[in-house]
Design an enzyme around this catalytic site. Sequence first.
Site, PDB file in Angstrom:
ATOM      1  N   ASP A  10       0.864  -1.155  -0.206  1.00 39.16           N
ATOM      2  CA  ASP A  10       0.204  -0.035  -0.029  1.00 39.16           C
ATOM      3  C   ASP A  10       0.992   1.277  -0.066  1.00 39.16           C
ATOM      4  O   ASP A  10       2.080   1.204   0.217  1.00 39.16           O
ATOM      5  CB  ASP A  10      -0.914   0.157   1.254  1.00 39.16           C
ATOM      6  CG  ASP A  10      -1.963   1.117   1.417  1.00 39.16           C
ATOM      7  OD1 ASP A  10      -2.364   1.679   0.182  1.00 39.16           O
ATOM      8  OD2 ASP A  10      -2.134   1.653   2.297  1.00 39.16           O
ATOM      9  N   SER A  11       0.372   2.335  -0.307  1.00 41.73           N
ATOM     10  CA  SER A  11       0.908   3.541   0.047  1.00 41.73           C
ATOM     11  C   SER A  11       1.498   3.720   1.517  1.00 41.73           C
ATOM     12  O   SER A  11       2.519   4.633   1.537  1.00 41.73           O
ATOM     13  CB  SER A  11      -0.036   4.962  -0.618  1.00 41.73           C
ATOM     14  OG  SER A  11      -1.022   5.055   0.092  1.00 41.73           O
ATOM     15  N   TYR A  42      -0.660   8.466  -2.694  1.00 38.27           N
ATOM     16  CA  TYR A  42      -0.667   8.013  -4.083  1.00 38.27           C
ATOM     17  C   TYR A  42      -1.979   8.583  -4.750  1.00 38.27           C
ATOM     18  O   TYR A  42      -2.038   8.981  -5.993  1.00 38.27           O
ATOM     19  CB  TYR A  42      -0.947   6.555  -4.263  1.00 38.27           C
ATOM     20  CG  TYR A  42       0.336   5.599  -4.172  1.00 38.27           C
ATOM     21  CD1 TYR A  42       1.567   6.367  -3.386  1.00 38.27           C
ATOM     22  CD2 TYR A  42       0.405   4.262  -4.342  1.00 38.27           C
ATOM     23  CE1 TYR A  42       2.737   5.557  -3.482  1.00 38.27           C
ATOM     24  CE2 TYR A  42       1.585   3.732  -4.212  1.00 38.27           C
ATOM     25  CZ  TYR A  42       2.585   4.178  -3.659  1.00 38.27           C
ATOM     26  OH  TYR A  42       3.800   3.602  -3.650  1.00 38.27           O
ATOM     27  N   GLY A  43      -2.944   8.907  -3.796  1.00 35.78           N
ATOM     28  CA  GLY A  43      -4.376   9.375  -4.417  1.00 35.78           C
ATOM     29  C   GLY A  43      -4.276  10.799  -5.186  1.00 35.78           C
ATOM     30  O   GLY A  43      -5.144  11.217  -6.074  1.00 35.78           O
ATOM     31  N   CYS A  73      -4.101  -1.508  -2.146  1.00 34.69           N
ATOM     32  CA  CYS A  73      -4.497   0.004  -2.136  1.00 34.69           C
ATOM     33  C   CYS A  73      -5.203   0.071  -3.406  1.00 34.69           C
ATOM     34  O   CYS A  73      -5.029  -0.408  -4.598  1.00 34.69           O
ATOM     35  CB  CYS A  73      -3.114   0.472  -2.730  1.00 34.69           C
ATOM     36  SG  CYS A  73      -3.071   2.267  -3.162  1.00 34.69           S
ATOM     37  N   ASN A  74      -6.510   0.795  -3.215  1.00 36.87           N
ATOM     38  CA  ASN A  74      -7.441   1.029  -4.512  1.00 36.87           C
ATOM     39  C   ASN A  74      -6.739   1.842  -5.515  1.00 36.87           C
ATOM     40  O   ASN A  74      -7.016   1.455  -6.662  1.00 36.87           O
ATOM     41  CB  ASN A  74      -8.707   1.700  -3.642  1.00 36.87           C
ATOM     42  CG  ASN A  74      -9.566   0.701  -2.831  1.00 36.87           C
ATOM     43  OD1 ASN A  74     -10.343   0.031  -3.317  1.00 36.87           O
ATOM     44  ND2 ASN A  74      -9.088   0.735  -1.729  1.00 36.87           N
ATOM     45  N   THR A  75      -6.020   2.762  -5.243  1.00 40.47           N
ATOM     46  CA  THR A  75      -5.633   3.681  -6.146  1.00 40.47           C
ATOM     47  C   THR A  75      -4.437   2.897  -6.999  1.00 40.47           C
ATOM     48  O   THR A  75      -4.260   3.213  -8.188  1.00 40.47           O
ATOM     49  CB  THR A  75      -4.901   4.930  -5.250  1.00 40.47           C
ATOM     50  OG1 THR A  75      -5.916   5.351  -4.296  1.00 40.47           O
ATOM     51  CG2 THR A  75      -4.539   6.111  -6.118  1.00 40.47           C
ATOM     52  N   GLU A 152      -3.335   8.471   8.593  1.00 40.23           N
ATOM     53  CA  GLU A 152      -1.737   8.490   8.737  1.00 40.23           C
ATOM     54  C   GLU A 152      -1.203   9.361   9.870  1.00 40.23           C
ATOM     55  O   GLU A 152      -0.250   9.062  10.402  1.00 40.23           O
ATOM     56  CB  GLU A 152      -0.963   9.067   7.480  1.00 40.23           C
ATOM     57  CG  GLU A 152      -1.182   8.036   6.108  1.00 40.23           C
ATOM     58  CD  GLU A 152      -0.328   6.789   6.297  1.00 40.23           C
ATOM     59  OE1 GLU A 152       0.804   7.061   6.976  1.00 40.23           O
ATOM     60  OE2 GLU A 152      -0.580   5.718   5.807  1.00 40.23           O
ATOM     61  N   CYS A 184     -11.169   2.962  -0.233  1.00 42.51           N
ATOM     62  CA  CYS A 184      -9.495   3.207   0.214  1.00 42.51           C
ATOM     63  C   CYS A 184      -9.230   2.416   1.415  1.00 42.51           C
ATOM     64  O   CYS A 184      -9.924   2.447   2.539  1.00 42.51           O
ATOM     65  CB  CYS A 184      -9.181   4.792   0.322  1.00 42.51           C
ATOM     66  SG  CYS A 184      -7.705   5.151   1.118  1.00 42.51           S
ATOM     67  N   THR A 185      -8.115   1.715   1.580  1.00 33.06           N
ATOM     68  CA  THR A 185      -7.723   0.732   2.312  1.00 33.06           C
ATOM     69  C   THR A 185      -7.570   1.460   3.765  1.00 33.06           C
ATOM     70  O   THR A 185      -7.479   1.009   4.684  1.00 33.06           O
ATOM     71  CB  THR A 185      -6.605  -0.150   1.846  1.00 33.06           C
ATOM     72  OG1 THR A 185      -5.469   0.711   1.712  1.00 33.06           O
ATOM     73  CG2 THR A 185      -7.176  -1.089   1.191  1.00 33.06           C
ATOM     74  N   HIS A 186      -7.154   2.733   3.532  1.00 32.70           N
ATOM     75  CA  HIS A 186      -7.210   3.543   4.988  1.00 32.70           C
ATOM     76  C   HIS A 186      -8.475   3.953   5.682  1.00 32.70           C
ATOM     77  O   HIS A 186      -8.262   3.805   7.114  1.00 32.70           O
ATOM     78  CB  HIS A 186      -6.490   5.081   4.513  1.00 32.70           C
ATOM     79  CG  HIS A 186      -5.032   5.097   4.478  1.00 32.70           C
ATOM     80  ND1 HIS A 186      -4.588   4.586   3.143  1.00 32.70           N
ATOM     81  CD2 HIS A 186      -4.171   5.598   5.133  1.00 32.70           C
ATOM     82  CE1 HIS A 186      -3.257   4.794   3.328  1.00 32.70           C
ATOM     83  NE2 HIS A 186      -2.821   5.514   4.498  1.00 32.70           N
TER      84      HIS A 186
HETATM   85  N1  DGL Z   1      -4.658   3.569   0.773  1.00 32.62           N
HETATM   86  C1  DGL Z   1      -4.727   3.879  -0.581  1.00 32.62           C
HETATM   87  C2  DGL Z   1      -6.000   3.390  -1.371  1.00 32.62           C
HETATM   88  O1  DGL Z   1      -6.557   2.534  -1.076  1.00 32.62           O
HETATM   89  C3  DGL Z   1      -4.377   5.023  -1.081  1.00 32.62           C
HETATM   90  C4  DGL Z   1      -4.098   6.229   0.009  1.00 32.62           C
HETATM   91  C5  DGL Z   1      -3.268   7.434  -0.733  1.00 32.62           C
HETATM   92  O2  DGL Z   1      -2.223   7.195  -0.659  1.00 32.62           O
HETATM   93  O3  DGL Z   1      -3.784   8.537  -1.026  1.00 32.62           O
HETATM   94  O4  DGL Z   1      -6.594   3.997  -2.407  1.00 32.62           O
END
Ligand code: DGL
Length: 266
Positions: A10-11, A42-43, A73-75, A152, A184-186
């Site tokens: 993931d990011s 990453y988004g 990570c979805n992105t 984060e 988003c996995t966060h």
């Molecule tokens: N956790 C990531 C996702 O699922 C991205 C978060 C990020 O870095 O913007 O998209």
Amino acid sequence: MDNRPIGVMDSGIGGLTAVKALQQQLPNESIEFVGDQARLPYGVRSSEEIQLFSTQIAQFLLHRDIKLLIIACNTATAAALPYLQNSLPIPVIGVIEPGSEAALRLPAHKVIGVIGTKKTIEDQAYSDTIHRLDSSVKVIGLACQEFVTLVEDDLAGSQQAQEEVADKLTFFDGQNVDVLILGCTHFPLLEDEISNVMGTRVPLIDAGAATIRNVEDLLVRKNMLAQPNKGTAHFYTTGNPEKFNEVASKWLNNEHLKIEKIELGD
Ligand code: DGL
């Protein structure tokens, strides 16, 4: 049987939502996790950058002899899944299709809300996938990039997080969503804040956790499950290991995580 570890990337901290589900559902499996915190979020990045970073992480994990890669990570799934599937010698699984399928399995799914990063929502990664599976569904997406920073910065559970989440999600007032995908996995780390606003009537889908079901199916099909034993876990971050540990140890309920700092790229 295959005792090699599973790679998870993931990011940042968000991919730990998939790790937690993996440890609960497949406890024999060993895990090598990379969070690219130095280059997060990453988004807000381009597909080219995300492909490059994802490839660097995948190469790092291949050197740790992983048998399978989960892009938690979805992105990065949206930007790099087909690319990595075509270029790596191991199976690669993303989180968007499993998250979409989990929402569509629910009895009520006529109107599906999706929250994700700026890029995941702008690229319509979920609406394209959901409509490929069922074109009759209405998908309403909302970019919530700020939620990544809340997680984060270890602010989940704080008054500030609750206020920011409530403020942002007023967008869904009156939209009658049947289910909300945490795309988003966060975001599962903000599950309490999100469900306080959406109400208990709206089920929340944790796309990272939903993916583990697909991982298990694949491992069973290919006869690649690990033998019964206690799986190990190693965590690598390109950022600050202490900061990683603050959130990770609470989320995984483990004070003794093995965390190492790594450098990727230049
Ligand atoms: N956790 C990531 C996702 O699922 C991205 C978060 C990020 O870095 O913007 O998209």
